[in-house]
Scaffold this motif. Structure first.
Motif, PDB file in Angstrom:
ATOM      1  N   ASP A 244       0.806  -1.222   0.000  1.00 18.18           N
ATOM      2  CA  ASP A 244       0.000   0.000   0.000  1.00 18.18           C
ATOM      3  C   ASP A 244       0.839   1.272   0.000  1.00 18.18           C
ATOM      4  OD1 ASP A 244       1.005  -0.102   2.544  1.00 18.18           O
ATOM      5  OD2 ASP A 244      -0.929  -0.305   3.553  1.00 18.18           O
ATOM      6  N   ALA A 258      -2.517  -3.455   8.497  1.00 19.66           N
ATOM      7  CA  ALA A 258      -3.381  -3.316   7.323  1.00 19.66           C
ATOM      8  C   ALA A 258      -2.505  -3.090   6.101  1.00 19.66           C
ATOM      9  CB  ALA A 258      -4.374  -2.174   7.513  1.00 19.66           C
ATOM     10  N   ASN A 261      -3.988  -0.961   3.212  1.00 18.07           N
ATOM     11  CA  ASN A 261      -4.633   0.329   3.515  1.00 18.07           C
ATOM     12  C   ASN A 261      -3.563   1.298   3.986  1.00 18.07           C
ATOM     13  OD1 ASN A 261      -6.112   2.511   4.452  1.00 18.07           O
ATOM     14  ND2 ASN A 261      -7.659   1.262   5.473  1.00 18.07           N
TER      15      ASN A 261
END
Length: 655
Positions: A244, A258, A261
């Motif tokens: 990400d 995450a 994200n």
């Protein structure tokens, strides 16, 4: 050079045997990697104490753990050296160089590249420790190109002659070998493709094995992060796995909860009340007022005593009142404690000098910046402000303590030639108590005694290596060299450290007496330290690695002023205590036992701390943020996390 078909009667048969490119690359890579790994292990031991221990040695390898680290290090070196060898060998083929000459040239170039990286990293880290990057270097040296060149280039200049001579020797020997030992390289069909595949496979193995080793052992992770080849492979691993693109990949510690994200990562700024735990610890930050530092508007003093504010470098609280060989280590400080007041428990908020001094002078946790300081408070009330520091005040100048606004200024740069440190760069430059005392005395003898005085004194002798040529035997005569500062000599080390503090205490006593003699008035005195020091407490030597009593508990003494001192205090309380003493009612100094405030602590930076803690009364709650984070937090730990999130959130929002 020579046509590959050139003949000639071989003199040494094995030197003329044809070799495949793939075997040559990987074989030479292994031959290069073995000495590189050994040299890196030596340098890492010098820097981090990974084998022998020592100052700032957080991790130590032995037995199977050492063997595993060396194996990972060797594989990492092979992965980095092999592509360099392949490129040089390919270029050498274009010059029709024979096999032995090609091998010699390739090995020489590869080892030179690695050696240059080791020299650059190791030499800079001798000055800056973990702070090796261009932005820090520029800020550290004030943007002065002359100092930057001196700082970054001069440590390696003594290697320049060796590198230049070595380069000429390599070229000369390559020509000799090419002429005396002609041989051919056998070109297998698809040699380039198979060699490329072998390089990719080697890099893949280094990435996988290195990642597994680093994720399972923080000591291996730290050591490989210092090693040049480890940085290359580690950076590639991080880039490859940072899906990400939020700056956190597979090797990030703590891990990215995450990975798909970019708004959620271990040090993301929390948005209060949005139902999302952006940094993966403590749950969502509840809605509430943002953190704000105490405001310090201009005030008018109702009394104008002379004030001496002292910061002692690396001064453990338990050194107060210590007795060695029947002699007091701190008679001056003991007298101030007896005549005045001291906090029952006082702490630094951070384990490093720059932030700690900022907290004390400004009364603020947030920084860097210029929120005003004690210098401004006393300037506004007609005082002659004087700032005398045994260190280089340009180091960390973005954490503004008011040095440039003091009416009289002295720091170690004035007496650069009298330093006791090896280097004269801002991070290192320090002068002894003897030089500092002489400068303070000269100032006091010449100033107008009728004007009220605010004098800051910063004494540096307590810092590692805990002694210098101006330290004289007062309570003990033990003197140890740096390579003797080992765990098995911890008792001798503490005796030497306490003797140095006895020298500091004696110098402080003489300077305070000189203030009273030249002004005719007894000064008010405030004494704190920037931080403590672990002297192999819990196996560690140094500071800035843990929020424990050895490294963060400090003196906090006030004498000769009508001050109310909190029973549990932090450095941010100094400014408020002094302002209250100068503006409040005339009363006896007192420890306010009802004011046992919480003292917040952080190790590292506020935005990305390694550890956070809070001291309340006699209890400290500590929580590690860098590394393996706790999943289930107690209510007290959750409160601590949320306080840090509000503080760091204000820091990121500052202009």
């Amino acid at each position: 050079m020579h046509d590959p078909a050139a003949g000639g009667e071989p003199r040494v048969q094995w030197l003329h045997q044809p070799a495949t490119w793939r075997a040559e690359v990987l074989g030479l890579a292994l031959a290069c990697a073995i000495p590189v790994t050994c040299v890196d292990a030596y340098l890492l031991d010098r820097k981090l104490g990974i084998i022998s221990g020592g100052y700032l040695a957080e991790f130590q390898f032995s037995g199977l753990r050492l063997a595993l680290f060396l194996a990972i290090s060797l594989l990492t070196d092979i992965a980095v050296v092999a592509p360099i060898l392949a490129v040089v060998l390919w270029l050498a083929r274009l010059l029709w160089m024979h096999a032995l000459a090609r091998a010699f040239l390739a090995v020489s170039v590869a080892l030179t590249v690695v050696a240059a990286a080791d020299v650059a990293v190791y030499e800079l880290q001798r000055y800056l420790g973990d702070l090796v990057n261009v932005n820090i270097l520029v800020n550290l040296l004030g943007g002065d190109i002359r100092e930057i060149l001196h700082f970054s280039a001069s440590p390696a200049l003594h290697w320049l002659g060796f590198i230049s001579f070595g380069g000429l020797a390599v070229v000369g020997l390559s020509v000799v070998l090419d002429n005396r030992f002609p041989s051919r390289m056998r070109q297998d069909p698809g040699a380039r493709k198979t060699t490329f595949a072998a390089l990719v496979l080697t890099l893949t193995a280094a990435v996988v094995v290195g990642a597994v080793g680093r994720l399972n052992d923080p000591g291996v992770d730290r050591a490989l992060a210092y090693k040049p080849a480890g940085r290359v492979v580690g950076s590639f691993t991080e880039w490859l796995t940072d899906v990400d693109r939020d700056g956190y990949g597979l090797l990030s510690t703590p891990a990215d909860t995450a990975p798909f994200n970019s708004a959620i990562h271990p040090y993301a700024v929390e948005i209060a009340g949005n139902g999302v735990d952006e940094n993966g610890i403590g749950g969502d930050l509840p809605s509430g007022p943002p953190y704000r530092d105490t405001s310090y508007p201009t005030v008018s003093f109702v009394r104008h005593p002379d004030v001496v504010f002292v910061i002692l470098e690396t001064f453990r609280a338990d050194a107060l009142g210590a007795i060695v060989g029947g002699r007091s280590v701190t008679p001056t400080l003991d007298r101030l404690r007896h005549d005045g007041v001291e906090a029952r428990r006082a702490f630094s908020h951070n384990g490093f000098t720059i932030q700690s001094r900022y907290h004390a002078f400004t009364g603020h946790l947030l920084g860097p910046g210029n929120p005003g300081s004690l210098i401004d408070d006393f300037n506004a009330n007609g005082y002659q402000t004087a700032f005398f520091s045994a260190q280089d005040e340009s180091f960390g100048e973005n954490f503004d303590v008011g040095f440039g606004r003091a009416a009289v200024r002295y720091d170690a740069r004035v007496d650069r030639d009298k330093r006791f440190t090896q280097f004269a760069t801002p991070a290192s430059l320090t002068v002894s108590w003897k030089v500092l005392e002489g400068r303070v005395n000269a100032f006091l003898d010449e100033r107008d005694p009728d004007r009220p005085l605010f004098l800051h004194i910063n004494i540096q002798d307590g810092h590692f290596p805990y002694t210098n040529p101006d330290i004289v035997p007062i309570v003990d005569d033990v003197r140890m060299q740096r390579d003797e500062l080992l765990p098995e000599r911890a008792d001798d080390l503490k005796q030497m450290y306490l003797n140095t503090l006895a020298n500091v205490d004696g110098a402080l006593g003489r300077m305070l007496a000189r203030v009273q003699r030249t002004t005719g008035r007894r000064p008010g005195v405030v004494v704190i330290a920037d931080h403590g020091e672990s002297l192999f407490d819990q196996g560690f030597l140094g500071h800035g690695y843990a929020a424990n009593d050895a490294q963060t508990r400090i003196p906090f003494i006030v004498d000769g002023l009508p001050a109310r001192v909190p029973a549990v205090a932090g450095q941010v309380d100094v400014r408020g205590v002094l302002r209250q003493a100068m503006t409040g009612p005339d009363a006896e100094p007192v420890v306010d036992s009802s004011d046992e405030r919480a003292v917040f602590q952080y190790i590292g930076t506020l935005g990305r701390p390694k550890e956070i803690a809070v001291v309340e009364g006699d209890h400290r709650s500590r929580l590690t943020l860098l590394g393996q984070r706790s999943v289930a937090l107690s209510p007290a730990e959750t409160t601590l996390v949320h306080f840090w999130e509000r503080v760091s959130g204000r820091l990121s929002a500052a202009p």
